[in-house]
Design a protein around this motif. Structure first.
Motif, mmCIF file in Angstrom:
data_model
loop_
_atom_site.group_PDB
_atom_site.id
_atom_site.type_symbol
_atom_site.label_atom_id
_atom_site.label_comp_id
_atom_site.label_asym_id
_atom_site.label_seq_id
_atom_site.Cartn_x
_atom_site.Cartn_y
_atom_site.Cartn_z
ATOM 1 N N UNK A 87 8.885 -38.247 -97.444
ATOM 2 C CA UNK A 87 8.580 -37.929 -95.916
ATOM 3 C C UNK A 87 7.435 -36.802 -95.903
ATOM 4 N N UNK A 88 7.465 -36.176 -96.876
ATOM 5 C CA UNK A 88 6.425 -34.939 -97.086
ATOM 6 C C UNK A 88 5.224 -35.669 -96.961
ATOM 7 N N UNK A 163 2.194 -48.658 -91.649
ATOM 8 C CA UNK A 163 3.375 -48.350 -90.653
ATOM 9 C C UNK A 163 3.037 -46.858 -90.024
ATOM 10 N N UNK A 164 2.628 -46.154 -90.946
ATOM 11 C CA UNK A 164 2.363 -44.659 -90.541
ATOM 12 C C UNK A 164 1.116 -44.595 -89.774
ATOM 13 N N UNK A 165 -0.068 -45.240 -90.145
ATOM 14 C CA UNK A 165 -1.122 -45.089 -89.096
ATOM 15 C C UNK A 165 -1.144 -45.765 -87.907
ATOM 16 N N UNK A 193 12.063 -43.796 -92.656
ATOM 17 C CA UNK A 193 13.424 -44.344 -92.323
ATOM 18 C C UNK A 193 13.286 -45.759 -92.354
ATOM 19 N N UNK A 194 12.396 -46.662 -92.049
ATOM 20 C CA UNK A 194 12.344 -47.853 -92.123
ATOM 21 C C UNK A 194 12.216 -48.301 -93.509
ATOM 22 N N UNK A 198 14.821 -50.487 -96.174
ATOM 23 C CA UNK A 198 14.645 -51.551 -96.803
ATOM 24 C C UNK A 198 13.692 -52.747 -95.907
ATOM 25 N N UNK A 199 13.067 -52.212 -94.813
ATOM 26 C CA UNK A 199 12.175 -52.918 -93.939
ATOM 27 C C UNK A 199 10.914 -53.508 -94.651
#
Length: 209
Positions: A87-88, A163-165, A193-194, A198-199
């Protein structure tokens, strides 16, 4: 006529380096101000205070200048932050992207390049190389999270970073909603979280041998 050496492949020093820096800075300014369709090698040369012949000989086309600009941007991007947690690390990535996109010059520049990439194949390939470099830079934070046991073993690192961007670029390009640090943090938290759930595990047929 362009030289045989592709833009961005040289690591010149002295005057050549100063000329490249000036031309790429001028190209970025012009791109942010007028978009891709407004780019002109003569105008770039004028802004950079460099001879037209030098610009035409070194780059040859507007798309070659844009390709070199993207190469330079990838090289100048800040290195990956290592915080010791998934997460960091993802939050650091998201905040870096967010700060870039809200910067008056950089945000306008990215909008112009992305718009050009929808219709110009050379720009699209250059933009793809730029983002591949950034994915390669940040994917190890996911690999390290897998090694620490934070994520499933077959998690696809590139998909997590994308997925972050993605939500940040969506706000930049498609909405008038604020793009602040809290939005960046939520994007990182959602991706983390995803990933933990396992997403982003590779399908069986996509797993490397």
């Amino acid at each position: 006529m362009a030289t045989n050496t592709g833009p961005g492949t040289l690591r010149p020093g002295g005057r050549t380096a100063r000329v490249r820096e000036a031309v790429l800075r001028a190209a970025g300014d012009a791109l942010a101000e007028h978009g891709f369709t407004g780019l002109d090698l003569g105008d770039i040369a004028r802004r950079a205070d460099v001879g037209r012949t030098t610009v035409y000989r070194r780059w040859g086309t507007v798309t070659a200048v844009v390709a070199d600009l993207l190469t330079d941007m990838a090289e100048q991007s800040l290195p990956r932050t290592e915080t010791g947690s998934l997460l960091g690390d993802l939050r650091a990535n998201a905040r870096l992207v967010q700060r870039t996109l809200v910067d008056p010059r950089q945000g306008a520049l990215f909008k112009a390049v992305i718009a050009a990439a929808t219709s110009d194949p050379d720009t699209r390939r250059s933009l793809a190389r730029f983002y591949r470099a950034r994915l390669d830079e940040w994917s190890p934070c996911v690999t390290q999270a897998i090694e620490r046991g934070e994520l499933p073993a077959d998690t696809d690192p590139a998909e997590v970073i994308r997925a972050v961007s993605a939500p940040l670029y969506y706000r930049l390009l498609a909405t008038d909603e604020p793009l602040d640090a809290s939005v960046a943090d939520r994007a990182a938290e959602a991706a983390a979280a995803a990933a933990r759930a396992g997403a982003y595990v590779r399908p069986a047929e996509a797993k490397p041998e």
